[in-house]
Design a protein around this motif. Structure first.
Motif, PDB file in Angstrom:
ATOM      1  N   ASN A  26      10.482  30.643  30.154  1.00 21.05           N
ATOM      2  CA  ASN A  26       9.734  31.470  30.923  1.00 21.05           C
ATOM      3  C   ASN A  26      10.888  32.190  31.542  1.00 21.05           C
ATOM      4  N   SER A  27      11.820  31.708  32.293  1.00 23.83           N
ATOM      5  CA  SER A  27      12.901  32.443  32.935  1.00 23.83           C
ATOM      6  C   SER A  27      13.623  33.565  31.950  1.00 23.83           C
ATOM      7  N   THR A  35      18.473  36.202  33.926  1.00 26.41           N
ATOM      8  CA  THR A  35      18.758  35.144  33.010  1.00 26.41           C
ATOM      9  C   THR A  35      18.169  35.814  31.424  1.00 26.41           C
ATOM     10  N   GLU A  63      11.707  15.594  30.368  1.00 28.03           N
ATOM     11  CA  GLU A  63      12.979  16.478  30.619  1.00 28.03           C
ATOM     12  C   GLU A  63      12.773  17.677  29.633  1.00 28.03           C
ATOM     13  N   LYS A  98       9.916  19.859  30.387  1.00 27.02           N
ATOM     14  CA  LYS A  98      10.101  20.564  31.790  1.00 27.02           C
ATOM     15  C   LYS A  98      11.148  21.758  31.610  1.00 27.02           C
ATOM     16  N   TRP A  99      12.138  21.356  31.063  1.00 28.43           N
ATOM     17  CA  TRP A  99      13.237  22.579  30.804  1.00 28.43           C
ATOM     18  C   TRP A  99      12.723  23.627  29.965  1.00 28.43           C
ATOM     19  N   GLY A 146       9.958  24.521  29.316  1.00 29.33           N
ATOM     20  CA  GLY A 146       8.807  25.143  29.826  1.00 29.33           C
ATOM     21  C   GLY A 146       9.508  26.374  31.035  1.00 29.33           C
ATOM     22  N   ARG A 147      10.446  25.796  31.773  1.00 28.70           N
ATOM     23  CA  ARG A 147      11.225  26.648  32.844  1.00 28.70           C
ATOM     24  C   ARG A 147      11.887  27.718  32.249  1.00 28.70           C
ATOM     25  N   LYS A 181      13.099  37.011  33.140  1.00 31.85           N
ATOM     26  CA  LYS A 181      13.547  37.351  34.278  1.00 31.85           C
ATOM     27  C   LYS A 181      14.920  38.089  34.366  1.00 31.85           C
ATOM     28  N   GLU A 204      26.790  26.357  33.603  1.00 36.41           N
ATOM     29  CA  GLU A 204      26.769  26.544  35.297  1.00 36.41           C
ATOM     30  C   GLU A 204      25.511  27.125  35.540  1.00 36.41           C
ATOM     31  N   THR A 205      24.659  26.640  36.461  1.00 37.34           N
ATOM     32  CA  THR A 205      23.590  27.262  37.135  1.00 37.34           C
ATOM     33  C   THR A 205      23.726  28.573  37.806  1.00 37.34           C
ATOM     34  N   ARG A 206      22.865  29.370  38.036  1.00 34.98           N
ATOM     35  CA  ARG A 206      23.193  30.332  38.823  1.00 34.98           C
ATOM     36  C   ARG A 206      23.715  30.093  40.266  1.00 34.98           C
TER      37      ARG A 206
END
Lengths: 381, 143
Positions: free
Chosen positions: B121-122, B71, B111, B114-115, B117-118, B68, B87-89
């Motif tokens: 992909n991002s 990121t 965890e 999951k992360w 995976g996310r 994306k 820091e997250t967006r």
């Protein structure tokens, strides 16, 4: 109605006390409270809500006092005296039309109509004010019995009447000035020292005297009765704020990248759409395993905007047509935050417009009370 | 490079589970995650010779395409320096990924999955391979 010559009114006439001290105190305290209420109401109600409410409650107390004093006070403070004076209104209007207005000792009929008008409007203003506080803000004695919709309708009445009060104050001041000029008597000073000139040959009927003890006891009884009733009402849980169980999965999963938004801030359909495409979540993949997603879906459905009657839930239910999953795209959110410097949202203390808790200290309750807004100072990017 | 002795040690570890030879802050749960990844990697490529911290570092810092637009890199959120907080967006603090700063990193398999995976992909627009994941963990375990 009495006649006297205009020119020598103050100098040679005997001054008699017509307005007793409690009535005069009432008048000026009312001026102060109404002025405060108008100022805080018209300018930035969010910031000054506390002061506005204080002024409103002061007006309630003053009104209660005035009605009781209107029964037990001195002659010219009494409602019956004022009601009598209204009978002279046609005479007064006719005289005014002929530019020879009659003079009065005590109340002028037009003035009495103004007073009655003020009292009626203030009563409706404080009642609608309490309804707004209860319905929209879910605060105060009526929070347990007033819906948001009712509070919102009360707000429309409240706002129109507030404008009317401005108009009436203008007329009142103009009327007092004109009358002072026509009669050659300073009526404003009269409301300070309580004195009025006694016209030539005018025989003052024996005035009724005040009965402070009776007034005091009635006020005490009223205060206890209404105070007790309002207190009892205020102990009711606020309407439309259901007790909400904490959900650790929601907190952890939906709180990983940002504040875990209060479920009341979006309607059910928005939450459903959002959960349906977590892999395309505002430019990121936020996907979840099915079991956690289902748990969160149930939680959000149970406590979505439809289950709440707060102002925030009612307003944010009207989502933007193009961005139905964003609270910050609703017209209400945009309107409420338009005046905030966009740089503040990017500042170190806030970081993002979706970081509601940076400014709303009660965001986790979903209430978003005006009194709990604390905007941090913008410091660095 | 591929056959550095560090990698040999890791390969050994993934078979024998001798935690003492792990580069830093050994943890049985993390070892198990690494062992599973090593098995997967071996299945995909029988010539797999072990994970590499150098490859992990390059992967962490690289600008990727295919993901994306907001990121492009792991460092977009995790900061250039893995021992520092990211820091997250949306502006929320992310604790450092370096195990020396944050010993609980890469110890909860759900965890981690999951992360990866996310975030893969991002950032990459695809899943990360077992080798990429293992390299990443090895690199940050030594940080």
């Amino acid at each position: 109605m009495v006649n006297w010559s205009v020119s020598d009114a103050h100098s040679s006439l005997q001054m008699v006390r017509v307005w007793d001290l409690p009535t005069r105190l009432f008048h000026w305290l009312l001026v102060l409270s109404v002025f405060t209420a108008l100022l805080t109401g018209f300018l930035a109600p969010e910031w000054w809500l506390g002061l506005h409410l204080t002024a409103g409650y002061a007006i309630v107390l003053l009104l209660v006092f005035r009605f009781v004093w209107g029964i037990f006070g001195t002659e010219y403070a009494r409602l019956s005296n004022m009601a009598n004076a209204t009978r002279g209104i046609w005479n007064y209007v006719r005289g005014l039309a002929l530019l020879r207005p009659p003079h009065y000792f005590g109340h002028n009929p037009a003035g009495v109509f103004m007073i009655f008008g003020f009292l009626a409007v203030f009563v409706v203003l404080v009642v609608t004010g309490l309804m707004i506080e209860g319905g929209e803000e879910k605060q105060g004695p009526l929070a347990g019995v007033t819906t948001y919709a009712l509070g919102h309708r009360a707000k429309e009445v409240h706002e129109v009447l507030a404008l009317l009060v401005l108009l009436m104050i203008g007329i009142h001041i103009a009327g007092v000035s004109v009358e002072s000029w026509l009669q050659g008597v300073n009526l404003v000073r009269g409301m300070i020292d309580g004195l009025m000139p006694r016209p030539w040959g005018y025989h003052i009927p024996t005035p009724r005297r005040a009965r402070p003890l009776a007034a005091g006891s009635v006020i005490l009884v009223l205060a206890i009765a209404t105070g007790g009733a309002l207190y009892a009402l205020s102990t009711l849980p606020p309407l439309g704020i259901p007790p909400m169980a904490e959900n650790a999965t929601y907190r952890a999963e939906c709180g990983a990248c940002h504040w875990s938004f209060h479920p009341s801030l979006l309607p059910r359909s928005s939450w459903e759409q959002l959960l349906a495409k977590l892999d395309e979540h505002f430019g990121e993949d936020a996907s979840l395993p099915a079991d956690k997603k289902n748990e969160i879906a149930r939680y959000l459905a149970a406590y979505s905007g439809e289950s709440w009657d707060t102002e925030a839930a009612n307003r944010f239910r009207l989502v933007s047509a193009s961005d139905p999953m964003q609270i910050t795209k609703t017209s209400y959110w945009v309107a409420k935050h338009r005046q905030i410097d966009p740089k503040l949202f990017q500042s170190a203390a806030v970081k993002s417009s979706s970081n509601c808790t940076a400014c709303h200290k009660d965001a986790d309750t979903g209430r978003f009370d005006d009194q709990r807004i604390e905007v941090p100072k913008a410091s660095g990017p | 490079m591929n056959k550095s002795h560090k990698i040999a040690l890791i390969s050994l570890l993934s078979l024998s589970n001798v935690s003492m030879v792990l580069p830093a802050a050994a943890d049985p749960a993390r070892d198990a995650i690494l062992a599973t990844l090593a098995e997967e990697a071996k299945k995909a490529d029988p010539a797999f010779g072990g994970f590499s911290a150098e490859r992990g570092q390059a992967f962490f810092a690289a600008k990727h395409t295919g993901g994306k637009p907001d990121t492009p890199s792991c460092t977009s959120c995790h900061s250039q320096d893995p021992t520092a907080a990211g820091e997250t967006r949306a502006g929320k603090r992310i604790e450092p990924l370096a195990v020396s700063k944050n010993p609980s990193r890469f110890t909860k398999v759900d965890e981690v999955n999951k992360w990866f995976g996310r975030n893969c992909n991002s950032v990459l627009g695809r899943e990360c391979t077992a080798v990429e994941k293992g390299d990443f963990i090895i690199y940050l375990s030594g940080k």
